[in-house]
Design a protein around this motif. Sequence first.
Motif, PDB file in Angstrom:
ATOM      1  N   ALA A  77       0.833  -1.206   0.000  1.00  0.00           N
ATOM      2  CA  ALA A  77       0.000   0.000   0.000  1.00  0.00           C
ATOM      3  C   ALA A  77       0.867   1.254   0.000  1.00  0.00           C
ATOM      4  N   VAL A  78       0.403   2.264  -0.755  1.00  0.00           N
ATOM      5  CA  VAL A  78       1.133   3.527  -0.911  1.00  0.00           C
ATOM      6  C   VAL A  78       0.234   4.679  -0.461  1.00  0.00           C
ATOM      7  N   GLU A  79       0.738   5.545   0.386  1.00  0.00           N
ATOM      8  CA  GLU A  79      -0.039   6.693   0.842  1.00  0.00           C
ATOM      9  C   GLU A  79      -0.138   7.746  -0.262  1.00  0.00           C
ATOM     10  N   VAL A  80      -1.372   8.259  -0.483  1.00  0.00           N
ATOM     11  CA  VAL A  80      -1.574   9.297  -1.504  1.00  0.00           C
ATOM     12  C   VAL A  80      -2.016  10.629  -0.901  1.00  0.00           C
ATOM     13  N   CYS A  81      -2.511  10.626   0.332  1.00  0.00           N
ATOM     14  CA  CYS A  81      -2.829  11.868   1.019  1.00  0.00           C
ATOM     15  C   CYS A  81      -3.041  11.560   2.492  1.00  0.00           C
ATOM     16  N   ALA A  82      -3.071  12.607   3.312  1.00  0.00           N
ATOM     17  CA  ALA A  82      -3.207  12.420   4.753  1.00  0.00           C
ATOM     18  C   ALA A  82      -3.783  13.671   5.385  1.00  0.00           C
ATOM     19  N   SER A  83      -4.289  13.512   6.603  1.00  0.00           N
ATOM     20  CA  SER A  83      -4.712  14.659   7.414  1.00  0.00           C
ATOM     21  C   SER A  83      -4.075  14.508   8.782  1.00  0.00           C
ATOM     22  N   ASP A  84      -3.662  15.632   9.379  1.00  0.00           N
ATOM     23  CA  ASP A  84      -2.895  15.561  10.620  1.00  0.00           C
ATOM     24  C   ASP A  84      -3.738  15.693  11.884  1.00  0.00           C
ATOM     25  N   GLY A  85      -5.044  15.827  11.729  1.00  0.00           N
ATOM     26  CA  GLY A  85      -5.910  15.956  12.884  1.00  0.00           C
ATOM     27  C   GLY A  85      -6.000  17.361  13.435  1.00  0.00           C
ATOM     28  N   MET A  86      -5.171  18.274  12.911  1.00  0.00           N
ATOM     29  CA  MET A  86      -5.170  19.658  13.376  1.00  0.00           C
ATOM     30  C   MET A  86      -5.936  20.569  12.421  1.00  0.00           C
ATOM     31  N   GLU A  87      -5.897  20.247  11.117  1.00  0.00           N
ATOM     32  CA  GLU A  87      -6.598  21.075  10.140  1.00  0.00           C
ATOM     33  C   GLU A  87      -8.059  20.653  10.050  1.00  0.00           C
TER      34      GLU A  87
END
Length: 485
Positions: A118-128
């Motif tokens: 599996a390859v990461e394509v996007c993420a969220s940091d929990g702060m935005e």
Amino acid sequence: MKRIYHILAALAVATAANAQVGAPFIHDPSTLAECDGKWYTFGTGGGGIISDDGWSWHSGAERPGGGAAPDMIKIGDRYLCIYGATGGGLGGGHSGRILTMWNKTLDPKSPDFKWSTAVEVCASDGMEDQDAIDPGIMLDPTTGRLWVSYGTYFGTIRLIELDPVTGFRVAGNKEKDIAIDCEASDLIYRDGWYYLLGTHGTCCDGVNSTYNIVVGRAKSVQGPYIDNVGRDMYHGGGRMVIAAGDRKTGAGHFGRTIIDDGIEVMSFHWEADMDQGGSSVLAVHPLLWKNGWPEGGEKFKGGTFEIESVRRGYALELAVDFVRMNVARRGGFFGRPQADADPPKPVPNQTLDQVQSTWPEGDIPVRCGDYMFRPHQRWTVTPVNEAGGYLSSPYFKITIEGTDRALAATANRELTAVAAYTGADEQLWRIEQATDGTFRIMPKRIPGEEGINTRYCIYSIADSTPTLAEWDFQSDNAKWNFRNH
């Protein structure tokens, strides 16, 4: 989102006459994918369900990574899976990651079955104000570019672009906000328009969930997505596609499957099926298109009908002699006589007992004629769950009301009404609602021909002459309506 726990197959008995058969239990199903003649969908928590015919479902699909709300697409000869690893409250608050992986097959028993890393394509940091979860994927048929929408109520719905060869994020691609107030989004393209489907309302509360599916459309994949009254989905707009109904609540996670020209279905889950103990289940409904907008059709359940040809409006009927009704005419060309003071009485319908003795005992040919509420024109359509099915429905038997005389296909691709229903495949009918709301009616098999029939439907080649011919969505000859007079 919630992790969906394993449900024992022993609890997976469908009790309603037209409920999905087997074990259709799933949450956040991916768009349906076909592989080697079987159908697959994958859900939150890992794994998924499989169907050999599109009607009866069982466990057994395998997807590593766990997480939530996957989507699936076939590109060339490979399958691309995209899913949210965390986020949405799944042990990580709103800190989420969306990943992609490939496989040559979806059949876990195949020697070619092996998911890529599996390859990461996007993420969220929990702060935005963003939640990287609930991806929906679309390969643009006009450009070949691969797009993903993702996000939840805890921020915006965002759009990113992936490389359709690698499944990686396109270098330098910057995400774009395209909607709010929804989640579990999906993208589709049709007739020059891009459609953004979002799931609105509350989830994961069983029978109290208010999930429903809404849509906006745009001329560009990057939006703006506008609903039917001119509201931008970035400001909360969205036209209803499907909401609660038929003792089922919480429609969410839209997927579109094109079966044939003019024959489409939409897959999604019901958060709670009240006839299945409030379980979350897979749903497959006809997908209609009205004035350029998608709408969820109602599942065909059967009943007693006039089967009406769209070609001319004539009714499918037994080719028997017309039996006149002996009812005295009241009045004449100039209306009811003044001297006739008795109030008019309803004329009863002609009954089966009054005419059945005039019919031949053996097989009777079938034709079309003016509908007159007569017994030889009234058909009872009944689901036959034990005969298998196709995407969205079981097969049906079609009999003359009050009798066991059944509509059947013949070896020379014509229609007949046999004296008694036997359950033979040529007496079983596939009934699908087309995107314009009319119906396609196909025999399960044609005698003397191999395999399940997917080509030939009831077709009106002349005003009074039905036959079996290849489906043509562009011709009214191939289309029928069921009228409940």
